[in-house]
Enzyme design. Structure first.
Site, PDB file in Angstrom:
ATOM      1  N   LYS A  84       0.832  -1.210   0.000  1.00  9.99           N
ATOM      2  CA  LYS A  84       0.000   0.000   0.000  1.00  9.99           C
ATOM      3  C   LYS A  84       0.865   1.258   0.000  1.00  9.99           C
ATOM      4  CE  LYS A  84      -3.386  -2.471   2.804  1.00  9.99           C
ATOM      5  NZ  LYS A  84      -2.553  -3.421   3.556  1.00  9.99           N
ATOM      6  N   HIS A 117      -3.490   3.827   0.321  1.00  6.61           N
ATOM      7  CA  HIS A 117      -3.896   3.441   1.680  1.00  6.61           C
ATOM      8  C   HIS A 117      -5.074   4.271   2.208  1.00  6.61           C
ATOM      9  CE1 HIS A 117      -1.890   1.141   5.212  1.00  6.61           C
ATOM     10  NE2 HIS A 117      -3.184   1.218   5.418  1.00  6.61           N
TER      11      HIS A 117
END
Length: 311
Positions: A84, A117
């Site tokens: 991420k 994210h």
């Protein structure tokens, strides 16, 4: 039933295993737990490993994956590895270097999935949570649609097979979907999702756009003090889940995981206990009835365990 074949197709043609192993842990134990539990997870059949730069243990996860390839347990193509993009790297020019850093730590040529994210940016730099002298987070003004374009380039460069997002609501997803010149739709949206927060509206929205919902905190939470509201009820002690578990001779955790899989949700199971990690693979050995599913749907209370409020 072979758990390795339990995969769903993403909108770009790749496949994602429906059960994933989550590697988030409190920073003080993240590296140790990664080295201890990830090899075991792979040995018992987990093939989907969910990582992130912010978890600060990608080097350790990389060592584990390398060693499991070296000892013949798996081939690289058997493993579905996610990483991420952290909030401090949302400026378009920082996206590829951030991915390259994760790849270096993971000792991989590509990740199977790279996701944004959060849909918000923090000041670039080494600190995960840059703060001013008053202890307030320092935000960065970045249009995440530009970040998305940089992610599309990473996919074209072969550094990520698929690209997606995390912690997006339907309006934020729409901004990307309606973006002029969109080349690739997000393949997934990874969000907190469990019987107390079943995300049914978001799930319907994602399904209508061929976006897979990936559930984190599928078993409630690890009750980590920094992130989690300690006042909320413990999901796995819920009497409805317990009764359904008893009926199927399974644990409440397995019922919570199975619930997601039957809704078409990819679910991450975090484990820092070998017995539980092994047990979680039994999610493919039984099926919930329509009545079970309806009863679990009825548990929704819009409870969020993870309260990282950045907005």
């Amino acid at each position: 039933m072979d758990p390795k074949s339990q995969r769903v197709k993403l909108n770009d043609g790749h496949f994602i295993p429906v059960l994933g192993f989550g590697t988030y842990a409190p920073l003080e134990v993240a590296k140790k737990e990664a080295l201890e539990f990830t090899p075991f997870a792979i040995e018992v059949g987990f093939r989907h490993i969910d990582c992130a730069h912010a978890y600060q243990n990608e080097e350790e996860i990389g060592q584990v994956i390398r060693s499991k390839i070296a000892d013949g347990t798996v081939k690289r193509e058997d493993i579905f590895c996610t990483s991420k993009l952290w909030l401090t790297s949302l400026r378009p020019e920082l996206v590829r270097p951030a991915l390259e850093k994760s790849l270096k730590n993971l000792q991989l040529d590509y990740v199977d999935l790279y996701i944004m994210h959060y849909p918000m940016a923090l000041k670039p730099g080494e600190e995960l949570f840059p703060k001013d002298e008053n202890g307030k987070l320092i935000f960065d003004s970045v249009d995440f649609c530009r970040t998305w374009e940089a992610l599309e380039k990473c996919k074209d460069a072969g550094l990520a097979k698929s690209i997606g997002v995390s912690n997006f609501n339907h309006k934020q997803l729409e901004r990307i979907l309606n973006k002029p010149g969109l080349k690739y739709k997000p393949v997934c949206n990874q969000v907190e999702c469990h019987p107390y927060l079943n995300q049914s509206k978001l799930l319907d929205f994602c399904k209508s756009h061929e976006i897979v919902l990936v559930a984190y905190a599928g078993l409630g939470s690890q009750r980590v003090k920094e992130w989690v509201n300690q006042n909320h009820p413990v999901l796995l002690e819920d009497p409805v889940l317990s009764a359904i578990a008893q009926k199927h001779k399974k644990t409440a955790a397995l019922v919570a995981l199975r619930y997601q899989i039957q809704r078409g949700v990819v679910v991450l199971a975090k484990g820092n206990n070998k017995k539980w990690i092994k047990e979680n693979m039994q999610v493919f050995d039984f099926e919930l009835t329509p009545e079970d599913m309806k009863a679990i749907d009825g548990l929704n209370r819009n409870i969020r365990y993870y309260e990282l409020h950045l907005d």
